[in-house]
Design an enzyme around this catalytic site. Sequence first.
Site, PDB file in Angstrom:
ATOM      1  N   SER A  98      10.135  18.837  43.315  1.00 58.89           N
ATOM      2  CA  SER A  98      10.111  20.028  42.468  1.00 58.89           C
ATOM      3  C   SER A  98       8.717  20.210  41.862  1.00 58.89           C
ATOM      4  CB  SER A  98      11.200  19.910  41.396  1.00 58.89           C
ATOM      5  OG  SER A  98      11.364  21.102  40.679  1.00 58.89           O
ATOM      6  N   ARG A 124      18.427  25.667  28.764  1.00 60.16           N
ATOM      7  CA  ARG A 124      18.804  24.536  29.608  1.00 60.16           C
ATOM      8  C   ARG A 124      20.056  24.850  30.422  1.00 60.16           C
ATOM      9  NH1 ARG A 124      16.793  20.360  32.446  1.00 60.16           N
ATOM     10  NH2 ARG A 124      18.185  18.552  32.461  1.00 60.16           N
ATOM     11  N   ASP A 144      19.061  25.248  48.328  1.00 61.60           N
ATOM     12  CA  ASP A 144      18.356  25.128  47.045  1.00 61.60           C
ATOM     13  C   ASP A 144      18.358  26.494  46.364  1.00 61.60           C
ATOM     14  OD1 ASP A 144      16.390  24.838  44.992  1.00 61.60           O
ATOM     15  OD2 ASP A 144      15.369  23.281  46.154  1.00 61.60           O
ATOM     16  N   HIS A 184      19.081  21.939  44.629  1.00 59.72           N
ATOM     17  CA  HIS A 184      17.729  21.533  44.258  1.00 59.72           C
ATOM     18  C   HIS A 184      17.681  20.086  43.780  1.00 59.72           C
ATOM     19  CE1 HIS A 184      13.597  21.923  43.080  1.00 59.72           C
ATOM     20  NE2 HIS A 184      13.869  21.603  41.835  1.00 59.72           N
ATOM     21  N   ASP A 185      18.708  19.638  43.097  1.00 60.60           N
ATOM     22  CA  ASP A 185      18.720  18.277  42.561  1.00 60.60           C
ATOM     23  C   ASP A 185      18.934  17.205  43.621  1.00 60.60           C
ATOM     24  OD1 ASP A 185      18.063  18.743  39.965  1.00 60.60           O
ATOM     25  OD2 ASP A 185      20.065  18.453  39.133  1.00 60.60           O
TER      26      ASP A 185
END
Length: 360
Positions: free
Chosen positions: A144, A213, A305, A338-339
Amino acid sequence: MAVQKVKLFTEAPFTLSLGGTLQDIEIAYQTYGELNKEKTNAILICHALTGDAEPYFADHSQRGWWQTFMGEGLALDTSQYFFICSNVLGGCKGTTGPSSINPKTNKPYGSQFPNIIVQDIVALQRALLTHLNIPRLHAVIGGSFGGMQATQWAIDYPDDVSNVINLCSSLLFGAEAIGFNHVMRQAVINDPNFNGGDYYDSQPPEKGLAIARMLGMLTYRTDLQLTKAFGRATKAETEFWGDYFQVESYLSYQGKKFLARFDANSYLHLLRALDLYDPGFQYESLSAALARIKARYTLVAVENDQLFKLTELQKSKKLLEESGVDLVYYQFSSDYGHDAFLVDYAFFEKKIRLALANQD
């Protein structure tokens, strides 16, 4: 072992790319393994947006953000390589950032902290390695935001790095992703407690940061993963306008948990650094910058992603190839989205091992 710290630029200031300077910069960093006599086994780990200098705890007393990837015999083998990881400039985990004390005022920088970009973060990492007497890196690896740093290392210091491993990061941030970051920033900036960034002697903008967040978490996951984990299940005790569904409760929990470990100003600065990343900044063109790369470059894309879209990674692949970069490219699908670079060890293990061994 506790995080190590060093203070650099105590005499001459550190000049920033967008103007301004910083002095007496404190850097928090951690090392793992042993540097060999030839100094040929050093690997720099670049953390993602809200990471820190501790990807791994050797005694397993805590869980580092790359705990499952690092250790003796694992992909990031601490018995074979010497790893360095530092908290980024502008962060809030030990390296100088907006919440640090400004030596000129003896108060937190707050709104007076200068604007930073990825190139500044990388330049400070180079200064740290010079201080540690490490002239060259076997590899730079990051996912990332960390992947952007790894890329810039190969451009700005082409003779200092042999391998770049970029996980889930494109050369340029896409328009939709910039839009997500804008909404997150506005949630923080419009919190009544933000006070233009000068909130350290009062209540911080917790509501805005928690909302930011929560939105960010949705970009890190996939709809498939959320459906598997929560579906349309409701809480045992529901709140009609609050946490009614379990997925809502999960997001609220993540937002609140984030408040204990991150500073709102750091979040704003690093989000903007993510948006502004341009490998060609300060060079004639993007292609001219990429042509400087001498390192072998491994790029890994996750097809689903939600943040760094596959189309952006494929554009990056094309640009790197057209610039003559020695490129190894992988793409795969993962429920983690994405993680995946943080948790999908089963897929990433072989790719990382091959990259570090200079094999396809």
